[in-house]
Design a protein around this motif. Structure first.
Motif, PDB file in Angstrom:
ATOM      1  N   ARG A 303       1.311  -1.116   0.241  1.00 42.34           N
ATOM      2  CA  ARG A 303       0.189  -0.118   0.279  1.00 42.34           C
ATOM      3  C   ARG A 303       0.681   0.991  -0.228  1.00 42.34           C
ATOM      4  NH1 ARG A 303      -4.710   0.916   4.865  1.00 42.34           N
ATOM      5  NH2 ARG A 303      -5.806  -0.736   3.498  1.00 42.34           N
ATOM      6  N   GLY A 304       2.039   1.403   0.880  1.00 37.17           N
ATOM      7  CA  GLY A 304       2.493   2.493   0.726  1.00 37.17           C
ATOM      8  C   GLY A 304       3.731   2.742  -0.412  1.00 37.17           C
ATOM      9  N   ARG A 305       3.841   1.774  -1.620  1.00 36.67           N
ATOM     10  CA  ARG A 305       4.455   1.756  -2.932  1.00 36.67           C
ATOM     11  C   ARG A 305       3.242   2.405  -3.752  1.00 36.67           C
ATOM     12  NH1 ARG A 305       6.917  -2.854  -0.836  1.00 36.67           N
ATOM     13  NH2 ARG A 305       6.123  -4.358  -1.716  1.00 36.67           N
ATOM     14  N   LEU A 306       2.522   2.102  -3.428  1.00 36.63           N
ATOM     15  CA  LEU A 306       1.476   2.929  -4.138  1.00 36.63           C
ATOM     16  C   LEU A 306       0.636   3.862  -3.573  1.00 36.63           C
ATOM     17  CD1 LEU A 306      -1.650  -0.151  -4.296  1.00 36.63           C
ATOM     18  CD2 LEU A 306       0.053   1.120  -6.187  1.00 36.63           C
ATOM     19  N   CYS A 307       0.669   4.237  -2.683  1.00 39.10           N
ATOM     20  CA  CYS A 307       0.745   5.927  -2.194  1.00 39.10           C
ATOM     21  C   CYS A 307       2.213   6.522  -2.340  1.00 39.10           C
ATOM     22  CB  CYS A 307       0.621   5.579  -0.609  1.00 39.10           C
ATOM     23  SG  CYS A 307       0.561   7.370  -0.273  1.00 39.10           S
ATOM     24  N   ALA A 308       3.251   5.890  -2.198  1.00 38.92           N
ATOM     25  CA  ALA A 308       4.250   6.845  -3.196  1.00 38.92           C
ATOM     26  C   ALA A 308       4.032   7.355  -4.034  1.00 38.92           C
ATOM     27  CB  ALA A 308       5.690   6.693  -2.675  1.00 38.92           C
ATOM     28  N   THR A 309       3.712   6.592  -5.700  1.00 38.49           N
ATOM     29  CA  THR A 309       3.388   6.829  -6.686  1.00 38.49           C
ATOM     30  C   THR A 309       2.223   7.580  -6.930  1.00 38.49           C
ATOM     31  OG1 THR A 309       4.364   3.967  -7.078  1.00 38.49           O
ATOM     32  CG2 THR A 309       2.503   5.198  -8.699  1.00 38.49           C
ATOM     33  N   LEU A 310       1.709   7.712  -5.983  1.00 35.79           N
ATOM     34  CA  LEU A 310       0.260   8.455  -6.234  1.00 35.79           C
ATOM     35  C   LEU A 310       1.342  10.277  -5.487  1.00 35.79           C
ATOM     36  CD1 LEU A 310      -1.996   9.810  -7.374  1.00 35.79           C
ATOM     37  CD2 LEU A 310      -3.017   9.088  -4.259  1.00 35.79           C
ATOM     38  N   LEU A 332      -7.396   6.643  -4.221  1.00 36.84           N
ATOM     39  CA  LEU A 332      -6.886   6.025  -3.314  1.00 36.84           C
ATOM     40  C   LEU A 332      -8.615   5.019  -3.285  1.00 36.84           C
ATOM     41  CD1 LEU A 332      -7.305  10.276  -1.930  1.00 36.84           C
ATOM     42  CD2 LEU A 332      -5.884   9.030  -1.851  1.00 36.84           C
ATOM     43  N   GLU A 333      -9.922   5.217  -3.761  1.00 41.37           N
ATOM     44  CA  GLU A 333     -10.349   4.466  -2.925  1.00 41.37           C
ATOM     45  C   GLU A 333      -9.085   2.758  -3.243  1.00 41.37           C
ATOM     46  OE1 GLU A 333     -13.094   2.089  -1.862  1.00 41.37           O
ATOM     47  OE2 GLU A 333     -13.867   4.159  -1.817  1.00 41.37           O
ATOM     48  N   GLN A 334      -8.534   2.594  -4.602  1.00 42.49           N
ATOM     49  CA  GLN A 334      -7.299   1.418  -4.762  1.00 42.49           C
ATOM     50  C   GLN A 334      -6.781   1.512  -3.676  1.00 42.49           C
ATOM     51  OE1 GLN A 334      -4.704   2.222  -7.862  1.00 42.49           O
ATOM     52  NE2 GLN A 334      -4.358  -0.147  -7.494  1.00 42.49           N
ATOM     53  N   LEU A 335      -6.153   2.582  -2.573  1.00 41.06           N
ATOM     54  CA  LEU A 335      -4.844   2.431  -1.831  1.00 41.06           C
ATOM     55  C   LEU A 335      -5.924   1.802  -0.558  1.00 41.06           C
ATOM     56  CD1 LEU A 335      -2.795   5.489  -1.427  1.00 41.06           C
ATOM     57  CD2 LEU A 335      -2.241   3.383  -1.830  1.00 41.06           C
TER      58      LEU A 335
END
Length: 340
Positions: A303-310, A332-335
């Protein structure tokens, strides 16, 4: 002296063509009769559509009670009060001796979203530029009555709360994104998105507040087209987009950059930068300085890596590469639905 912001920019274009503009050259007026003071804004025609206007240009001062201070900022002070039997927030925009034009613009900018209603934006109830002697001080430019959301802002929650789980801060981020999406759809750019300008209600819902730096973009124009006298926008340097630090045009993407810094604060619960303001501003513009994502374990999970990409997209140095507020929502829903 005419108002720095024309009155037609305070109302949506589907409303103000049906208004009588009269002969007023300035919205500043003297007190009216009956204990109320008002902005000299366009009057309603009996057959016009202004009957559905969602905020009032009149404050009935005799109905205002129990005024208690809550806090203060660069351009004003906020109070809790009772008005017509309802708990409200009262903001007095004060005169700035060093920059009188900026303080006037701050008051009128507060009304850029006055005609809008959304669950993630603080609602304006009424506003006036004239305060009776027994209610105000001579240093006030104007007063805005708003819904009372509560005494907590997101800054206090991030740095003062014992625990802030991932699901909770992602829900807060989605609240802010929904508010921004609504504002941008109506041509309003906030220009000072940061945790201190997001209130958290008793129902744990985030609402965007403080429009003193905001700009109302004309519909149908290039998103970067702003009146020349508003090109020197304010805001908070730690959250300000690099194009604004360079004095370039305002666009909704500037709010997305600020959202990215705020999202990072929600995730890490740390301050984005340390060091001298001048050095930070220079590094953001010249060297693409951004808050660190490598040093925080929160960005080491899936989840954190997805957040960092965003985050990388939100605070891109090229505003054209940033997602819109509406595009943020599915990310954000994906996160929220992803595994940690």
């Amino acid at each position: 002296m005419p108002s720095p912001i024309p009155v037609t920019r305070l109302l949506p274009k589907d409303i103000y063509p049906s208004l009588d503009l009269g002969t007023c050259s300035s919205p500043l007026t003297r007190p009216s009769h009956g204990g109320a003071t008002s902005l000299q804004v366009p009057v309603q025609r009996p057959h016009g559509r202004v009957a559905s206007r969602l905020w009032s240009s009149v404050i009935h001062w005799k109905e205002l009670r129990c005024v208690r201070p809550v806090g203060s900022g660069g351009f004003g002070s906020v109070y809790r009060a009772e008005y017509l039997g309802q708990t409200v927030a009262l903001k007095r925009v004060k005169k700035c001796a060093k920059n009188k034009l900026a303080s006037r613009q701050s008051f009128w900018a507060e009304l850029n979203a006055a005609h809008l209603r959304h669950g993630n934006v603080v609602r304006v109830i009424a506003a006036t530029t004239c305060v009776p002697a027994d209610f105000g001080d001579e240093g006030s430019i104007g007063t805005v009555l708003m819904e009372y959301v509560g005494s907590r802002d997101l800054q206090q929650v991030i740095y003062g709360c014992a625990e802030l789980g991932e699901d909770r801060w992602l829900r807060y981020a989605a609240d802010i994104a929904r508010g921004l999406s609504f504002l941008h759809a109506h041509g309003v750019v906030h220009l000072d998105i940061k945790p201190a300008n997001v209130l958290v209600s008793d129902a744990d819902v985030c609402k965007i507040v403080d429009f003193g730096c905001s700009v109302k973009l004309d519909r149908g124009c290039d998103a970067g087209a702003v009146a020349p006298h508003l090109s020197h926008v304010g805001g908070t340097y730690t959250h300000r987009a690099p194009e604004l630090l360079k004095g370039e045009a305002v666009s909704p993407e500037a709010d997305i950059f600020s959202f990215g810094i705020t999202l990072w604060q929600l995730a890490t619960r740390e301050q984005p930068y340390t060091g001298d303001r001048q050095h930070v501003v220079y590094a953001v513009v010249a060297h693409d300085l951004r808050p660190s994502v490598r040093a925080h374990p929160v960005f080491g999970t899936a989840r954190g890596r997805l957040c960092a990409t965003l985050l990388g997209r939100c605070w891109s140095g090229d505003a054209r590469c940033r997602p819109s507020a509406q595009e943020l929502l599915p990310h954000l829903e994906q996160l929220r639905s992803s595994r940690t």
